[in-house]
Design a protein around this motif. Sequence first.
Motif, short mmCIF file in Angstrom:
data_model
loop_
_atom_site.label_atom_id
_atom_site.label_comp_id
_atom_site.label_asym_id
_atom_site.label_seq_id
_atom_site.Cartn_x
_atom_site.Cartn_y
_atom_site.Cartn_z
N ASP A 130 78.91 49.40 59.68
CA ASP A 130 78.84 49.78 58.27
C ASP A 130 77.38 49.76 57.81
N ASP A 131 77.15 50.43 56.70
CA ASP A 131 75.80 50.59 56.16
C ASP A 131 75.14 49.24 55.88
N TRP A 132 75.92 48.27 55.42
CA TRP A 132 75.35 46.97 55.06
C TRP A 132 74.66 46.30 56.25
N HIS A 133 75.36 46.18 57.38
CA HIS A 133 74.80 45.45 58.51
C HIS A 133 73.66 46.22 59.18
N VAL A 134 73.71 47.55 59.14
CA VAL A 134 72.65 48.34 59.80
C VAL A 134 71.41 48.45 58.92
N PHE A 135 71.59 48.67 57.61
CA PHE A 135 70.45 48.96 56.74
C PHE A 135 70.24 47.92 55.64
N ASP A 151 68.37 61.22 61.06
CA ASP A 151 68.21 60.09 61.98
C ASP A 151 69.53 59.42 62.36
N THR A 152 70.49 59.46 61.45
CA THR A 152 71.69 58.65 61.62
C THR A 152 72.93 59.52 61.78
N PHE A 153 73.84 59.08 62.65
CA PHE A 153 75.15 59.72 62.78
C PHE A 153 76.11 59.04 61.81
N PHE A 154 76.59 59.78 60.82
CA PHE A 154 77.55 59.25 59.86
C PHE A 154 78.96 59.70 60.23
N PRO A 159 81.51 57.74 54.50
CA PRO A 159 80.04 57.82 54.46
C PRO A 159 79.33 56.49 54.66
N ASP A 160 80.03 55.36 54.49
CA ASP A 160 79.40 54.06 54.71
C ASP A 160 79.56 53.58 56.15
N ILE A 161 80.26 54.34 56.99
CA ILE A 161 80.47 53.97 58.39
C ILE A 161 79.59 54.86 59.26
N ILE A 162 78.80 54.25 60.13
CA ILE A 162 77.82 54.99 60.93
C ILE A 162 77.81 54.46 62.37
N LEU A 163 77.17 55.23 63.25
CA LEU A 163 76.84 54.71 64.57
C LEU A 163 75.53 53.96 64.43
N ARG A 164 75.49 52.72 64.87
CA ARG A 164 74.31 51.89 64.63
C ARG A 164 73.06 52.53 65.22
N THR A 165 71.98 52.45 64.48
CA THR A 165 70.70 53.03 64.91
C THR A 165 69.80 52.00 65.58
N HIS A 166 70.17 50.73 65.47
CA HIS A 166 69.44 49.65 66.15
C HIS A 166 70.37 48.45 66.27
N ARG A 173 74.93 40.15 61.65
CA ARG A 173 76.23 39.51 61.81
C ARG A 173 76.09 38.05 62.24
N VAL A 174 75.10 37.78 63.09
CA VAL A 174 74.87 36.40 63.52
C VAL A 174 74.43 35.55 62.33
N MET A 175 73.47 36.05 61.54
CA MET A 175 72.98 35.29 60.39
C MET A 175 74.07 35.07 59.36
N ASP A 176 74.98 36.04 59.25
CA ASP A 176 76.06 35.94 58.28
C ASP A 176 77.04 34.82 58.63
N LYS A 177 77.19 34.53 59.94
CA LYS A 177 78.18 33.55 60.39
C LYS A 177 77.58 32.21 60.79
#
Length: 339
Positions: A130-135, A151-154, A159-166, A173-177
């Motif tokens: 999702d856009d939050w974790h990637v950007f 740059d990004t595959f949506f 529209p908020d779901i993408i293929l991660r760019t990095h 996700r690690v910092m969130d948990k």
Amino acid sequence: MIEKIQRLLAEVENLKAQNAEELEALRIKYLSKKGEISALMNDFRSVPAEQKKELGMKLNELKTKVTNHINELKEQFAAQDTGTDDLDLTRTAYPIPLGTRHPLSIVKNEIIDIFSRMGFTLADGPEVEDDWHVFSAMNFAEDHPARDMQDTFFVEAHPDIILRTHTSSVQARVMDKQQPPIRVICPGRVYRNEAISARAHCFFHQVEALYIDENVSFSDLKQALLILAQELFGADTKIRLRPSYFPFTEPSAEMDISCFLCGGEGCSFCKGTGWVEILGCGMVDPNVLELNGIDSKKYSGWALGMGVERITNLKYQVKDLRMFSENDTRFLKEFESAN
């Protein structure tokens, strides 16, 4: 009838077969539907009642003896059959060629091993993100160019779901948990909407590292970078850091290594500079820590990221990125000795 049974019992004692064909002939002669025992069974129906018990016992004895004897012969043939009759002793000992590890796997595993010896653990996350974790969690502004469709595959329906760019999304996700100390390495495949050529592809592989704890400094990052460079490219490798910009680190830097082909004197590979760029890095921006629920006044950290294809190109001089995904066995066999 009793005389015929007695004769067949005597025959059974001397039954022999030299091969499977002869054994099959014996089976047909005695045990088939038109064989000797079936014929006796048919005759048994007309036997007087007072003789049925004795003749029935003899018939059963005959059938059991024939069956057991034929099975014993069959087992003897099976024990003698070593399966080498059709073996071609002139063939190579390994008729099926052994496989090799993919060069990207070789380099990725080498990088993981280096960081694991520095105390880092593996972390993984989804490729469809999702856009939050990637950007957003990585401090990307709403108008940042990386959010652009070029740059990004949506995912069109979402529209908020993408293929991660990095693989920075895994860090989020690690910092969130998990609260610090955090020391993770995040390898994985990433996607960017780029034209495929010898120098670029729409998917590639990254390895990112994240270290967050109290009193983490830029000198800690520099020491980790030096260890990484010397483990990958040799003990004489030198590093230099150039100021750069990334949304998720401040300050940020690009790291170069001394050219391992010319020893830093300058050659065509390093374009005469004596240095080759390999990765980006920096201190984790306090905004990133706060966005992911970590107190930036108490904790600090550093992060780095590198393309596995880039490192592989440097180590093995692969000129065309497309070779990594074409599964040409001639190309893959070149890396047998690197496994």
